[in-house]
Design an enzyme around this catalytic site. Sequence first.
Site, PDB file in Angstrom:
ATOM      1  N   THR A   1      22.000  30.460 -21.355  1.00 48.16           N
ATOM      2  CA  THR A   1      21.995  30.756 -19.758  1.00 48.16           C
ATOM      3  C   THR A   1      23.679  29.632 -19.866  1.00 48.16           C
ATOM      4  OG1 THR A   1      20.916  28.759 -19.066  1.00 48.16           O
ATOM      5  CG2 THR A   1      20.425  30.838 -18.208  1.00 48.16           C
TER       6      THR A   1
ATOM      7  N   PHE B   1      12.457  19.634 -21.594  1.00 49.77           N
ATOM      8  CA  PHE B   1      13.088  19.252 -21.473  1.00 49.77           C
ATOM      9  C   PHE B   1      13.417  18.501 -23.164  1.00 49.77           C
ATOM     10  CE2 PHE B   1      11.228  19.097 -17.351  1.00 49.77           C
ATOM     11  CZ  PHE B   1      12.431  19.475 -16.602  1.00 49.77           C
TER      12      PHE B   1
ATOM     13  N   PHE C   1      18.804   5.177 -23.426  1.00 50.83           N
ATOM     14  CA  PHE C   1      19.930   6.313 -23.587  1.00 50.83           C
ATOM     15  C   PHE C   1      20.506   5.580 -22.506  1.00 50.83           C
ATOM     16  CE2 PHE C   1      21.634  10.747 -22.791  1.00 50.83           C
ATOM     17  CZ  PHE C   1      21.329  11.971 -23.578  1.00 50.83           C
TER      18      PHE C   1
ATOM     19  N   CYS D   1      24.091  21.158 -24.045  1.00 52.65           N
ATOM     20  CA  CYS D   1      23.347  20.993 -22.532  1.00 52.65           C
ATOM     21  C   CYS D   1      23.919  20.091 -21.303  1.00 52.65           C
ATOM     22  CB  CYS D   1      21.868  20.683 -22.567  1.00 52.65           C
ATOM     23  SG  CYS D   1      21.416  21.640 -24.018  1.00 52.65           S
TER      24      CYS D   1
HETATM   25  C1  UGA Z   1      19.869  17.089 -23.509  1.00 51.69           C
HETATM   26  C2  UGA Z   1      18.387  16.070 -22.618  1.00 51.69           C
HETATM   27  O1  UGA Z   1      18.360  14.873 -23.384  1.00 51.69           O
HETATM   28  C3  UGA Z   1      17.201  17.470 -22.825  1.00 51.69           C
HETATM   29  O2  UGA Z   1      15.926  16.317 -22.531  1.00 51.69           O
HETATM   30  C4  UGA Z   1      17.189  18.218 -22.520  1.00 51.69           C
HETATM   31  O3  UGA Z   1      15.905  19.316 -22.620  1.00 51.69           O
HETATM   32  C5  UGA Z   1      17.980  19.405 -23.119  1.00 51.69           C
HETATM   33  O4  UGA Z   1      20.061  18.683 -23.132  1.00 51.69           O
HETATM   34  C6  UGA Z   1      18.437  20.338 -22.370  1.00 51.69           C
HETATM   35  O5  UGA Z   1      19.060  20.294 -21.409  1.00 51.69           O
HETATM   36  O6  UGA Z   1      18.765  21.971 -23.060  1.00 51.69           O
HETATM   37  P1  UGA Z   1      20.626  17.824 -26.049  1.00 51.69           P
HETATM   38  O7  UGA Z   1      21.003  18.045 -25.593  1.00 51.69           O
HETATM   39  O8  UGA Z   1      19.312  17.745 -27.618  1.00 51.69           O
HETATM   40  O9  UGA Z   1      19.346  17.312 -25.468  1.00 51.69           O
HETATM   41  O10 UGA Z   1      21.134  15.443 -26.368  1.00 51.69           O
HETATM   42  P2  UGA Z   1      21.004  14.098 -26.205  1.00 51.69           P
HETATM   43  O11 UGA Z   1      19.922  13.873 -27.114  1.00 51.69           O
HETATM   44  O12 UGA Z   1      21.158  14.600 -24.968  1.00 51.69           O
HETATM   45  O13 UGA Z   1      22.453  13.914 -26.562  1.00 51.69           O
HETATM   46  C7  UGA Z   1      23.720  14.037 -25.649  1.00 51.69           C
HETATM   47  C8  UGA Z   1      24.681  13.472 -26.324  1.00 51.69           C
HETATM   48  O14 UGA Z   1      24.864  12.868 -25.101  1.00 51.69           O
HETATM   49  C9  UGA Z   1      24.991  14.075 -27.559  1.00 51.69           C
HETATM   50  O15 UGA Z   1      26.433  14.172 -27.587  1.00 51.69           O
HETATM   51  C10 UGA Z   1      24.723  12.017 -27.646  1.00 51.69           C
HETATM   52  O16 UGA Z   1      25.116  11.749 -29.454  1.00 51.69           O
HETATM   53  C11 UGA Z   1      24.964  11.335 -26.680  1.00 51.69           C
HETATM   54  N1  UGA Z   1      24.426  10.266 -26.478  1.00 51.69           N
HETATM   55  C12 UGA Z   1      23.158   9.984 -26.178  1.00 51.69           C
HETATM   56  C13 UGA Z   1      25.077   9.481 -26.451  1.00 51.69           C
HETATM   57  O17 UGA Z   1      26.095   8.964 -26.769  1.00 51.69           O
HETATM   58  N2  UGA Z   1      24.262   7.799 -26.252  1.00 51.69           N
HETATM   59  C14 UGA Z   1      22.790   8.070 -25.619  1.00 51.69           C
HETATM   60  O18 UGA Z   1      21.616   7.054 -25.581  1.00 51.69           O
HETATM   61  C15 UGA Z   1      22.137   8.826 -25.902  1.00 51.69           C
END
Ligand code: UGA
Length: 423
Positions: free
Chosen positions: A87, A148, A245, A256
């Site tokens: 989506t 998730f 996080f 996402c």
């Molecule tokens: C995110 C959500 O965490 C999942 O729960 C969800 O299912 C998914 O989107 C989705 O909607 O499909 P994801 O996109 O794999 O998962 O990535 P994240 O691990 O959430 O990281 C997102 C961004 O935040 C990345 O750029 C990561 O480097 C950054 N991040 C994450 C930080 O800068 N610091 C943190 O402590 C955690």
Amino acid sequence: MAQLAVIGAGYVGLTSAACLAHLGHHVVCADAAEERVAGLLRGESPIVEQGLGELVKEGLRNGRLTFTTSNADAVAKAEFVLLCVPTPQADDGRADMSFIRVVAAEIGPHLLSESIVITKSTVPVGSTRVVEQTLGRVDVSVVSNPEFLREGSAVHDFLHPDRIVIGADDESTAVKVAAMFSRTSAPLVVTDPASAETIKYASNAFLATKLSFVNGMAALCEAVGADIRQVVLGMGFDRRIGSDFLRPGPGWGGSCLPKDVTALVHTAEEVGYDFALLRGAIRANEEQYQRMADKAVRMAGGSVDGRVVAIWGLTFKARTDDLRHSPSLEIATRLTTMGARVRGYDPTVRGPLPGIEICADPYAACEGASVVVLGTEWDELRWLDFAKVAELMVVRAIVDCRNLLEPAAVRRHGFAYEGVGLV
Ligand code: UGA
């Protein structure tokens, strides 16, 4: 054990299909991309995701998992059909529902009577009704079951979820869907479809806001001489806040968080609510990309015009090959606009990328560079030979957007080092 169809073999679809087959179900996974399906039938996972390739092979071997390009064939015998199609973000910020609509219209006539269609894709509030109408089948139930899982730990997250959310109109349907996951031991949240759909957006938007907050705190820490690593440690012990996080970084990216936060702002606008907090989180994220680019310029000596900038790590986070909305690429674009020649290295990226010269290793990337920007927290970047890096660079300067390196160790080699939110 049930007979399932999964429509879409992307991150969510393929992980769901492989994991559900691993849990004992019979799964047919459909994807329109012929090459992808052919590769999967040979046991080749099209994405870098720990453990996924093994589960695909396991499913093919024991006959519980197969792949097809035909959605109609996939659903022909299925008691449950999981919609896992993309989506994407439309031009106006809305979530684009066209794949969902096309698939629902296509499979409607082929569904078994009494089967259950489960929407796993992230869809705007009210989409369960849209799917119901598009299927045009009164004998089929539609349920929302948002996913998730995180990229990079998708298999683990699917098999060990924090919770399973089921949005159904009646309890008996919810019970049937819950039974599908009976081999995982997660708390169940059974609710109505609109609330389930909202839970998904609320979760991603909350996480994004948490990160924008932490990145803002990191900027403040730099200004007041505090250390963000100590600050988040102290905050995280408060169970109301939690320690996950809270890692500051170059800004949040991926396929996402950016898309879902924008879509939620849009949904709010449509119903007359100005979600200023979320708009602020998005703006703060853009500023964070810019702050990292500005750091690089400062560390390079005040200008990157005509200079080489190395970027280590191009994916949006480690343990994935996904480049969508990657902060590293956002920073690269800003630096290129300022005249920099960007050379990049990433363990998963080989192909050409617009505006970035891709190098075979981190050393090659920093040859003749005036600054290195560490954009993705790949573990291998910790263990480089910094004496060698120092020799290759014109200016010894590192911007560590992930606070991955040990500042003192890097400084010992004569580098000027800046992390995010560090003294
Ligand atoms: C995110 C959500 O965490 C999942 O729960 C969800 O299912 C998914 O989107 C989705 O909607 O499909 P994801 O996109 O794999 O998962 O990535 P994240 O691990 O959430 O990281 C997102 C961004 O935040 C990345 O750029 C990561 O480097 C950054 N991040 C994450 C930080 O800068 N610091 C943190 O402590 C955690």
